[in-house]
Design a protein around this motif. Sequence first.
Motif, PDB file in Angstrom:
ATOM      1  N   TRP A 513     -25.345 -51.733 -40.969  1.00 30.50           N
ATOM      2  CA  TRP A 513     -24.340 -52.734 -41.316  1.00 30.50           C
ATOM      3  C   TRP A 513     -24.493 -53.159 -42.777  1.00 30.50           C
ATOM      4  O   TRP A 513     -23.522 -53.233 -43.527  1.00 30.50           O
ATOM      5  N   GLU A 514     -25.731 -53.426 -43.199  1.00 32.54           N
ATOM      6  CA  GLU A 514     -25.952 -53.823 -44.588  1.00 32.54           C
ATOM      7  C   GLU A 514     -25.595 -52.688 -45.543  1.00 32.54           C
ATOM      8  O   GLU A 514     -25.011 -52.916 -46.614  1.00 32.54           O
ATOM      9  N   LEU A 519     -21.797 -50.436 -49.567  1.00 33.13           N
ATOM     10  CA  LEU A 519     -20.998 -49.273 -49.961  1.00 33.13           C
ATOM     11  C   LEU A 519     -19.519 -49.632 -50.092  1.00 33.13           C
ATOM     12  O   LEU A 519     -18.814 -49.094 -50.961  1.00 33.13           O
ATOM     13  N   VAL A 520     -19.044 -50.554 -49.256  1.00 27.39           N
ATOM     14  CA  VAL A 520     -17.657 -51.014 -49.397  1.00 27.39           C
ATOM     15  C   VAL A 520     -17.487 -51.751 -50.727  1.00 27.39           C
ATOM     16  O   VAL A 520     -16.487 -51.577 -51.434  1.00 27.39           O
ATOM     17  N   SER A 521     -18.481 -52.581 -51.084  1.00 28.12           N
ATOM     18  CA  SER A 521     -18.426 -53.269 -52.379  1.00 28.12           C
ATOM     19  C   SER A 521     -18.374 -52.263 -53.515  1.00 28.12           C
ATOM     20  O   SER A 521     -17.630 -52.433 -54.496  1.00 28.12           O
ATOM     21  N   VAL A 539     -18.367 -45.746 -43.782  1.00 32.60           N
ATOM     22  CA  VAL A 539     -18.035 -45.467 -42.381  1.00 32.60           C
ATOM     23  C   VAL A 539     -19.200 -44.758 -41.699  1.00 32.60           C
ATOM     24  O   VAL A 539     -19.577 -45.084 -40.570  1.00 32.60           O
ATOM     25  N   ALA A 540     -19.785 -43.802 -42.390  1.00 27.72           N
ATOM     26  CA  ALA A 540     -20.923 -43.076 -41.809  1.00 27.72           C
ATOM     27  C   ALA A 540     -22.089 -44.011 -41.537  1.00 27.72           C
ATOM     28  O   ALA A 540     -22.813 -43.848 -40.549  1.00 27.72           O
ATOM     29  N   ALA A 541     -22.263 -45.002 -42.404  1.00 25.75           N
ATOM     30  CA  ALA A 541     -23.391 -45.930 -42.236  1.00 25.75           C
ATOM     31  C   ALA A 541     -23.270 -46.748 -40.956  1.00 25.75           C
ATOM     32  O   ALA A 541     -24.276 -47.095 -40.335  1.00 25.75           O
TER      33      ALA A 541
END
Length: 897
Positions: A513-514, A519-521, A539-541
Amino acid sequence: MPLLAPKENAENSASTGQKKKKKKKKKHRQTKATPTGSLSGSLMEEHFFETSQAATFEALRSWHQLGHPAACILYGPAGAGKSTVSCRLLGSLATPGIMTVLVHAGRRHGAAFEHQVLAKLCDGLQPKDAPSTYDVSELSARISRRIASWNVEDDMPQLIMGLLGPDACEDWPTDPSFSVVCEIGPSARILVSITGTRDDAEQWAKRLAFRPEDVTFIPADGFRLHELDESLRARLAWAALDGPGPRAYVEEILASLRAGSGSHLEALLSTLAHAFAPLGSSDAAQLLGVEEAEVTAWFDTHGAALDRLIEPCEGDTFRFRHEALRAAWKATAAERTASVQSRFAAAAREVVLAHVGGNTQTTPCADTYLRRYAGAHLLESGAPDAELLELCDPRWALPRSREDLRARRAELEQIRWRLAAPLEDLGASSVTPDALPPLVRVELSRGALTTIHRGWDEGGAQAEAAWSDIERALAVALFSLAAHASPSLRANLEARALDVVRRTGAAWRGDGWEDALALVSAARAASEHEAATFARWAVAATWRAERGPDIYLRVWLTAANLLPPSEAEALVQQAIERALSSAKPGGALAQLATADGLGEDQALALFRAAMSLPPTSRANALAPLLRVLPDEERVRAVSPSFDAFFVEYDENAERHDTDACTAALLPYLGLTELSKLLDGALPTPGALAVRFAELGAPGRTLDVIKQRCGGGIFAAHPLLLAAATKGGRSLVRAAREAVTSLDPAWVATKLVRDHAPEAIQVLGLDAAVDVAERGGGSSEYTRVTALVALCHAAPEPSRPALAARAVAAYRDDRDTDGLESVVRCAPWMSLADAAWLFAVSLGDAADQLTLVSTLSRWGGVAQLAPIIARIGGNDALAAVADVLPEALRWTERADAG
């Protein structure tokens, strides 16, 4: 080294010359605990022990046999035999049914600082866990809990703990709230000895936080010259009540040395007097700039003269025979103080720079005394911050052993206190941006040492994960700093963060989640091509998350906004299908609807999926969509959402979330629909009452509250919200009375916190602040968060004063739960408040300080970014950002080591 034979003075430790059985426990100092079970009676018989000591011994034994009070402070003049008597008492009690722990404080015993004493106590109380490597706060907390819970009914032996000479510590805290002993368990006894009068002993009782009913005071009256045998008089006369005293005794020896051209011995003794622990001949030789053989020769030639002042001890080291003699020599030869301190500081500087430069072969004592005390001597000499920061360099600070880890942590903690002090000054009004990076660098090093400690304790995959998360944490910290910077600096900081993600992001294997959020940021800050790559990694994370991806599917929708259209559409559809296949599809779709940056196309896709669900699931899914749907679809969604309240109960159907559905639906209902809901389905009555007021029917509001809500908070809550509406103005007086009469006061405070704009409008700002200030209760958290909420809701001119109140409330709180809230007041804080908050929070607010937490978790750089911006704007943000890559140097050293 052919040192003089060991001899005992009036207050010599019972463990002199004996090897200690337990290595010191944690964190700071490379010393060993002294389990008093090893103190033999025969050894005690060799001590000088005459009438006065015998009387003191009997008084102590009577105190122990009586069983109360729980604590005793033994006091008296220097050399009165307090340590000798205490050692004999604990030695006589060392039986299978009694656990004895004896710790000597002070330079003579290698425990010049509080953390060293605490480590010895911890080792003695928990010998199976020795040596301890915790920091001061954790050591203190562990000891305090251990002593407070000591009870023979829990299969524990009786405990008697001796703390001898805490007044010889350089930094024992004066504030009782920092005492290591907060409460004494029913089967524990504590003996403390100090040099001084009854008044001094009473002050120490307060300093140690002993309750008056828990402590007794026993004097050690000392002895007179006629009680001394001739064989002991030359060495112990200074301690007699009618003797010359330590100062005159030392002056006579110093005069003799000077008359006999003994300047080299004077230099040796002055060096020993300023050392923080016993010295070996090689240590002394390095500090004096001579060969070790010369020091050895001095002992061979002048043993008789030196024997009057110093004695050998463990590890081929030597020390003054008594703390009073050491202090007297230091005072008598005071003209040497500056030169001796300068020699210590120069030698410390040389050792540190040799490590940093990789030239440890040129420093023969690098792993002995100066390795342990370099930082203490640099601090004592008033070394500039730049020199102290060399101690943060991984090439110096990387520990070689658990004992070395304890030393490094203690060293960095002392440096932190020095650097933080100007920032913690409540009167600070001229803090500059360059004051922040040094403290950040120290905290990064402290966090790295804890990460190393965890790796040693946990090992394996957990240790690897602790280090692998550092790149992500660094990126998060840089993005957080960028968010508060000007456009040009923001671009620069984001570029640095993106470089970290670009090089390492594909290999992140920490918390899924972290990783995904970071990665979105990165994707949002990146160019179009890289944004898609980082979005895919995000997404993979989520698939690596502990509970799988399904509870994090909203990240998929956020990531979809950064993907090519066809790929985005497929990802959204996949997320919807997973949500629909869950046990509670309505709730799962509702979670998707909370995705950050939810687009209209995504909302419509969720709407279409929701409309195919059974009634209650459909209503749950539509609730968060109502506010974002286009008008036509919203009209279509309101009707089934309303009808769901009247569906017959089905135990096999998804439970209707009436609270969420009511709050979402009410803004789109009129009086007719409200009346139908009130008469039939009866959702949350308070929400209906507020909506009646919004529609201009305050009478109906009062009826609903009186008939359906009851009293207390259940009435005050809807009254406050109703009175804040345009149609509910007539309810203001009733709302004020309801809120101010709530009991306990914290209930009203929470209401003000949760509805600050309405509270200001109905109660008035001053009254709302008064309600917030009254409601601290057992914790200040509610008070802090209420004041923060009012600060944000108040008119701009009132915000600085409210920010000051919020910081003051946080300062009163012993916990750090309110930190996240109080940071939100950063734009309106005074410079002094912002500096104080930064200094007390960075590293110290976290439950466990690690390198990752220092960068991106509670009390870390990322969370404190608004405070950094308040202190120094772009300059402070850039300066802190420049320091953060130091974290990667620790990763490199850990990989190499």
